[in-house]
Motif scaffolding. Structure first.
Motif, PDB file in Angstrom:
ATOM      1  N   ARG A 132      -4.524  -2.089  26.302  1.00  0.00           N
ATOM      2  CA  ARG A 132      -5.487  -1.215  25.617  1.00  0.00           C
ATOM      3  C   ARG A 132      -4.514  -0.251  24.987  1.00  0.00           C
ATOM      4  NH1 ARG A 132     -10.648  -1.127  26.278  1.00  0.00           N
ATOM      5  NH2 ARG A 132     -10.759   1.141  25.979  1.00  0.00           N
ATOM      6  N   GLN A 133      -4.939   0.288  24.000  1.00  0.00           N
ATOM      7  CA  GLN A 133      -3.977   1.233  23.078  1.00  0.00           C
ATOM      8  C   GLN A 133      -5.099   1.922  22.191  1.00  0.00           C
ATOM      9  OE1 GLN A 133      -1.026  -0.322  20.796  1.00  0.00           O
ATOM     10  NE2 GLN A 133      -0.353   1.468  20.157  1.00  0.00           N
ATOM     11  N   LYS A 134      -5.112   3.260  22.358  1.00  0.00           N
ATOM     12  CA  LYS A 134      -5.803   4.239  21.344  1.00  0.00           C
ATOM     13  C   LYS A 134      -5.003   4.345  20.316  1.00  0.00           C
ATOM     14  CE  LYS A 134      -7.869   7.868  23.125  1.00  0.00           C
ATOM     15  NZ  LYS A 134      -8.126   9.361  23.154  1.00  0.00           N
ATOM     16  N   LEU A 135      -5.673   3.814  19.004  1.00  0.00           N
ATOM     17  CA  LEU A 135      -4.988   4.017  17.807  1.00  0.00           C
ATOM     18  C   LEU A 135      -5.188   5.366  17.046  1.00  0.00           C
ATOM     19  CD1 LEU A 135      -5.582   0.583  16.197  1.00  0.00           C
ATOM     20  CD2 LEU A 135      -3.363   1.351  17.314  1.00  0.00           C
ATOM     21  N   TRP A 136      -6.275   5.849  17.134  1.00  0.00           N
ATOM     22  CA  TRP A 136      -6.744   6.820  16.689  1.00  0.00           C
ATOM     23  C   TRP A 136      -8.010   7.654  17.152  1.00  0.00           C
ATOM     24  CZ3 TRP A 136     -11.167   6.148  13.592  1.00  0.00           C
ATOM     25  CH2 TRP A 136     -11.296   4.820  12.913  1.00  0.00           C
ATOM     26  N   GLU A 137      -8.327   8.693  16.684  1.00  0.00           N
ATOM     27  CA  GLU A 137      -9.552   9.226  17.046  1.00  0.00           C
ATOM     28  C   GLU A 137     -10.445   9.868  15.804  1.00  0.00           C
ATOM     29  OE1 GLU A 137      -8.089  11.187  21.279  1.00  0.00           O
ATOM     30  OE2 GLU A 137      -8.308  12.648  19.811  1.00  0.00           O
ATOM     31  N   ALA A 138     -11.538  10.162  15.744  1.00  0.00           N
ATOM     32  CA  ALA A 138     -12.260  10.778  14.593  1.00  0.00           C
ATOM     33  C   ALA A 138     -13.403  11.676  15.290  1.00  0.00           C
ATOM     34  CB  ALA A 138     -12.712   9.767  13.665  1.00  0.00           C
ATOM     35  N   SER A 139     -13.637  12.765  14.505  1.00  0.00           N
ATOM     36  CA  SER A 139     -14.927  13.645  14.758  1.00  0.00           C
ATOM     37  C   SER A 139     -15.572  13.927  13.669  1.00  0.00           C
ATOM     38  CB  SER A 139     -14.108  14.830  15.471  1.00  0.00           C
ATOM     39  OG  SER A 139     -13.473  14.653  16.580  1.00  0.00           O
ATOM     40  N   ARG A 140     -16.988  14.173  13.967  1.00  0.00           N
ATOM     41  CA  ARG A 140     -17.627  14.442  12.845  1.00  0.00           C
ATOM     42  C   ARG A 140     -17.416  15.827  12.375  1.00  0.00           C
ATOM     43  NH1 ARG A 140     -22.232  11.519  11.671  1.00  0.00           N
ATOM     44  NH2 ARG A 140     -22.566  10.677  13.762  1.00  0.00           N
ATOM     45  N   THR A 141     -17.518  15.931  10.948  1.00  0.00           N
ATOM     46  CA  THR A 141     -17.282  17.320  10.391  1.00  0.00           C
ATOM     47  C   THR A 141     -18.708  17.816   9.689  1.00  0.00           C
ATOM     48  OG1 THR A 141     -16.144  16.533   8.545  1.00  0.00           O
ATOM     49  CG2 THR A 141     -15.045  17.236  10.529  1.00  0.00           C
ATOM     50  N   ASP A 142     -18.689  18.750   8.946  1.00  0.00           N
ATOM     51  CA  ASP A 142     -19.775  19.440   8.219  1.00  0.00           C
ATOM     52  C   ASP A 142     -20.016  18.348   7.023  1.00  0.00           C
ATOM     53  OD1 ASP A 142     -20.337  21.335   9.950  1.00  0.00           O
ATOM     54  OD2 ASP A 142     -19.178  22.804   8.773  1.00  0.00           O
ATOM     55  N   ASP A 143     -18.675  17.914   6.470  1.00  0.00           N
ATOM     56  CA  ASP A 143     -18.857  17.075   5.096  1.00  0.00           C
ATOM     57  C   ASP A 143     -18.295  15.521   5.388  1.00  0.00           C
ATOM     58  OD1 ASP A 143     -16.044  17.461   5.731  1.00  0.00           O
ATOM     59  OD2 ASP A 143     -15.467  17.872   3.805  1.00  0.00           O
ATOM     60  N   GLY A 144     -18.355  15.128   6.685  1.00  0.00           N
ATOM     61  CA  GLY A 144     -18.063  13.742   6.922  1.00  0.00           C
ATOM     62  C   GLY A 144     -17.454  13.660   8.347  1.00  0.00           C
ATOM     63  N   PHE A 145     -16.148  13.219   8.365  1.00  0.00           N
ATOM     64  CA  PHE A 145     -15.440  13.144   9.449  1.00  0.00           C
ATOM     65  C   PHE A 145     -14.025  13.365   9.364  1.00  0.00           C
ATOM     66  CE2 PHE A 145     -15.897   8.769   7.630  1.00  0.00           C
ATOM     67  CZ  PHE A 145     -14.633   8.440   7.731  1.00  0.00           C
ATOM     68  N   PRO A 197       0.773  -1.072   0.053  1.00  0.00           N
ATOM     69  CA  PRO A 197      -0.144  -0.071  -0.045  1.00  0.00           C
ATOM     70  C   PRO A 197       0.845   1.294  -0.192  1.00  0.00           C
ATOM     71  CG  PRO A 197      -0.780  -1.488   1.603  1.00  0.00           C
ATOM     72  CD  PRO A 197       0.604  -2.149   1.070  1.00  0.00           C
ATOM     73  N   GLY A 198       0.565   2.068  -0.639  1.00  0.00           N
ATOM     74  CA  GLY A 198       1.090   3.495  -0.949  1.00  0.00           C
ATOM     75  C   GLY A 198       1.694   4.135   0.252  1.00  0.00           C
ATOM     76  N   ALA A 199       2.051   5.151   0.624  1.00  0.00           N
ATOM     77  CA  ALA A 199       2.538   6.169   1.476  1.00  0.00           C
ATOM     78  C   ALA A 199       1.381   6.046   2.484  1.00  0.00           C
ATOM     79  CB  ALA A 199       2.819   7.465   0.897  1.00  0.00           C
ATOM     80  N   MET A 200       1.704   4.981   3.530  1.00  0.00           N
ATOM     81  CA  MET A 200       0.659   4.845   4.639  1.00  0.00           C
ATOM     82  C   MET A 200       1.355   5.007   5.824  1.00  0.00           C
ATOM     83  SD  MET A 200      -1.941   1.740   4.657  1.00  0.00           S
ATOM     84  CE  MET A 200      -3.163   1.635   3.605  1.00  0.00           C
ATOM     85  N   PRO A 201       1.275   6.149   6.300  1.00  0.00           N
ATOM     86  CA  PRO A 201       2.072   6.486   7.724  1.00  0.00           C
ATOM     87  C   PRO A 201       2.011   5.311   8.901  1.00  0.00           C
ATOM     88  CG  PRO A 201       0.617   8.327   7.562  1.00  0.00           C
ATOM     89  CD  PRO A 201       0.639   7.269   6.120  1.00  0.00           C
ATOM     90  N   ASP A 202       0.574   5.131   9.119  1.00  0.00           N
ATOM     91  CA  ASP A 202       0.403   4.066  10.189  1.00  0.00           C
ATOM     92  C   ASP A 202      -0.743   3.330   9.368  1.00  0.00           C
ATOM     93  OD1 ASP A 202      -0.956   2.695  12.031  1.00  0.00           O
ATOM     94  OD2 ASP A 202      -0.759   4.039  13.591  1.00  0.00           O
ATOM     95  N   PRO A 203      -0.623   1.946   9.313  1.00  0.00           N
ATOM     96  CA  PRO A 203      -1.408   1.169   8.501  1.00  0.00           C
ATOM     97  C   PRO A 203      -2.864   1.065   9.145  1.00  0.00           C
ATOM     98  CG  PRO A 203       0.484  -0.220   9.455  1.00  0.00           C
ATOM     99  CD  PRO A 203       0.574   0.958   9.644  1.00  0.00           C
ATOM    100  N   MET A 204      -2.862   1.344  10.272  1.00  0.00           N
ATOM    101  CA  MET A 204      -4.250   0.970  10.888  1.00  0.00           C
ATOM    102  C   MET A 204      -5.238   2.406  10.782  1.00  0.00           C
ATOM    103  SD  MET A 204      -4.481  -2.031  12.046  1.00  0.00           S
ATOM    104  CE  MET A 204      -5.777  -2.014  13.607  1.00  0.00           C
ATOM    105  N   VAL A 205      -4.762   3.389  10.336  1.00  0.00           N
ATOM    106  CA  VAL A 205      -5.496   4.610  10.212  1.00  0.00           C
ATOM    107  C   VAL A 205      -6.122   4.779   8.972  1.00  0.00           C
ATOM    108  CG1 VAL A 205      -5.442   7.206  10.190  1.00  0.00           C
ATOM    109  CG2 VAL A 205      -3.874   5.818  11.905  1.00  0.00           C
ATOM    110  N   PRO A 206      -7.570   4.804   8.779  1.00  0.00           N
ATOM    111  CA  PRO A 206      -8.256   4.776   7.424  1.00  0.00           C
ATOM    112  C   PRO A 206      -7.846   6.178   6.902  1.00  0.00           C
ATOM    113  CG  PRO A 206      -9.518   5.122   9.297  1.00  0.00           C
ATOM    114  CD  PRO A 206      -8.391   4.871   9.973  1.00  0.00           C
TER     115      PRO A 206
END
Lengths: 285, 372
Positions: free
Chosen positions: B90-103, A7-16
């Motif tokens: 337990r490890q947090k990998l990422w967070e996401a927030s809703r935005t006007d056009d998605g997240f 997969p291309g430039a994917m800094p962290d493969p777990m982040v969509p």
């Protein structure tokens, strides 16, 4: 199977990465197809048979095969059946909605390596979706293959996906297509019976030494189809299957998709049949 | 970490080394006697290393108790491994927030300061080297694991006794660490201090500042003999050639025998220093506008582990135990070029019903199912 581009430039493969739904439509009840455009970065280039991890905001992530034409570089297509919370959310996405994507992952149908051969596709139910990119490849390059056969089965006529497209394929003069259902419904004039019945019949008309088979569907269907192919004299190393297991990461870390020594996400999902035949006979493996 | 020709040294009190590391800005994680067991937790300045303790371990049994009051490291491995620091449960990998056009998605990186693991046993170094291969598989590397591992200094302790559950000698992972450490300690006869060996330039730098006396050949020989004695006292051993034996015995009746005892609780996978399976879960706030992706340890002993539409693949305990053990001892070798077992014995001690992986392996090795 064949070596995949990483997969291309994917800094962290777990982040969509974020994609937007360009178009979405229902195929049959509970099955929807969507075309995606990238919001961040380039469009995903893939090979037939590979899959992505699709993320519905606030719901979760699942592995879904890519069902579109790999030659259409601007388009990423997924066809999903609503069976759980995430897949249901994904089938409800509309044009303009955002979806997260990681991928592409996994091995591909070695379709280019089988040039010159008579390609037999065996699909069960939504198993046609992961095969469709390979079907497109053969139909787009039909002169490079000796023959094209598709045997497609579903439980009932209402469970047949891409039915109109299958009719279009059948209307070509250079394809052999058999569609069958386990249980007919009023108005159904096609075949009734299991896939192998029609597979056996079509195999009578081709030289087994020229056949390369690509199968995707329930494991029991693939096992019996492989037996039919073997009976007809098709070599095990010319048979390929796509397998499915629970996946959480798609990069070989989460352990869920292990199938003996293989991680289905990395070593599969496409396998040469003889590599997995013994395992397919084991219960609860 | 290449082997260094630096001469071996002697230290009277290992706490001196802990303090030196802390003075140099290292967060030191080391053994603590907590809740009746040895755990690996950060040593706050002034915290003392446990002394005069030993453990008794058997199938389904672990007791930490008084031992020779003059000895620092007469206990062996407890329920935890260093895995919990390099691969957090337990490890947090990422967070996401809703935005006007998605997240919008924001990757999350945990805070992991430069850290010294103090008191790492040879089998535990082997376990880290196993997980190094898991989390950098050639196609993908786990960035969090790699970052934490690179920021970690290893102070090994060579075992001078073994518990009844230990079988590192048969796995060739111990009891003496041959590599993979920055500094290694071996406790000599009570009251005569510890042998200090250096395994890297980083380790040499730290030790150089301590102005320690040099060890002589007799000290080194004594340390070697102490490790050899720890190997000789091991009563359990993994039968050789298990990778092939298990691969050929996937239908063996012993899987059902062990399943009749196994509670499918997953303790073995949690205590195992190499088990790496994980799940992900999405945690939303009440507004539905913010979500977090967490990675958590998972176990192949749960039914959900293999859930696909239509149900789980491995519904029976026999199938799940087979998966765990054949993965650990057999398919692991095909995947990563090494056994997944390091012989630490945790899965034996922490199994509530005392299932013994060496005994299960021996049972299958002794009566292989004939080939069709």
């Amino acid at each position: 199977m064949t070596a995949m581009p990483k997969p291309g430039a994917m800094p962290d493969p777990m982040v969509p990465r974020r994609f937007r739904v360009r178009k979405a439509w229902d195929e049959i009840d509970g099955v929807a197809t969507m075309e995606l455009d990238p919001v961040d970065g380039p469009q995903i280039a893939f090979q037939p048979g590979q899959f992505n991890m699709l993320y519905a905001f606030g719901v979760g992530e699942i592995a879904v095969s890519i069902s579109g034409d790999a030659a259409r570089a601007d388009t990423l297509t997924h066809t999903t059946r609503a069976v759980g919370a995430v897949s249901t959310a994904i089938t409800r996405l509309k044009a303009g909605d955002m979806v997260g994507v990681r991928g592409p992952f996994g091995s591909a149908w070695p379709i280019a390596e089988q040039e010159g051969r008579h390609i037999v596709f065996v699909a069960g139910g939504l198993g046609l979706a992961p095969l469709r990119p390979a079907i497109y490849h053969v139909l787009n390059n039909r002169d490079r293959y000796a023959g094209f056969t598709l045997v497609y089965g579903a439980r009932s006529p209402s469970e047949l996906v891409f039915a109109d497209e299958v009719k279009d394929w059948k209307s070509r003069f250079d394809t052999e297509i058999e569609v069958t259902v386990d249980h007919a419904a009023p108005g159904w004039t096609g075949h009734v019976g299991v896939v192998t019945t029609w597979l056996d019949k079509t195999l009578l008309t081709v030289d087994p030494a020229t056949v390369s088979a690509f199968m995707c569907g329930p494991e029991i269907m693939m096992r019996f189809s492989a037996a039919s192919l073997a009976n007809a004299g098709v070599a095990a190393e010319r048979q390929f299957v796509s397998l499915e297991r629970n996946m959480k990461c798609a990069i070989g870390f989460c352990g869920h998709c292990q199938y003996g020594a293989d991680f289905i996400c990395r070593d599969g999902p496409v396998f040469r049949y003889d590599a997995v035949a013994a395992r397919l006979k084991l219960k609860e493996f | 970490m290449s082997a260094s020709p630096a001469p071996a040294l002697l230290i009277d009190d290992p706490a001196v080394l802990v303090e030196a590391l802390q003075r140099q800005g290292w967060r030191v994680i080391g053994p603590q006697a907590r809740d009746g067991a040895i755990t690996y937790d950060p040593l706050t300045p002034g915290a003392t290393l446990p002394k005069g303790l030993t453990d008794t371990q058997e199938g389904g049994h672990y007791r930490l108790g008084a031992g020779d009051p003059g000895r620092w490291f007469d206990y062996v491995v407890g329920p935890q491994s260093w895995k919990k620091h390099l691969f957090p449960s337990r490890q947090k990998l990422w967070e996401a927030s809703r935005t006007d056009d998605g997240f919008a998605v924001t990757p999350v990186q945990d805070d992991y300061p430069k850290t010294a693991f103090f008191g790492v046993r040879a089998c535990e170094i082997a376990a880290m080297e196993v997980q190094d291969r898991v989390f950098d598989n050639g196609d993908f590397a786990d960035p969090g694991y790699g970052r934490r591992r690179a920021a970690t200094l290893i102070v090994a302790v060579n075992c001078t006794r073994a518990a009844a559950t230990c079988f590192c000698a048969s796995m060739q992972t111990g009891p003496r660490a041959k590599a993979g450490f920055d500094i290694a300690l071996t406790e000599l006869a009570t009251g005569t201090g510890l042998l200090v060996e250096v395994g890297s330039d980083r380790g040499a730098e730290i030790v150089d500042g301590l102005d320690l006396p040099r060890a002589n050949a007799a000290h080194r020989a004594e340390a070697e003999a102490a490790s050899a004695a720890a190997a000789a006292m091991q009563t359990r051993a993994m039968p050789p050639g298990m990778a092939g034996v298990l691969a050929a015995n996937l239908d063996h009746p012993q899987w059902q025998v062990v399943a009749d005892a196994c509670l499918s609780c997953g303790n073995c996978t949690m205590a195992c220093p190499t088990c790496f399976c994980s799940d992900v879960e999405d945690v939303n706030d009440l507004s539905g506008d913010h979500t977090e992706r967490w990675r958590t340890w998972d176990s192949c002993f749960t039914v959900d582990f293999t859930y696909v539409h239509g149900g789980a693949v491995r519904r029976s305990t026999a199938s799940r135990y087979r998966q765990w053990m054949t993965h650990k001892l057999s398919s692991w070798e095909a995947q990563f070029g090494t056994s997944g077992c390091v012989g630490c014995g945790r899965c034996i001690a922490w199994c509530p019903v005392g299932i013994d992986i060496t005994a299960e392996a021996a049972a299958i090795a002794a009566s292989p199912v004939p080939k069709e």
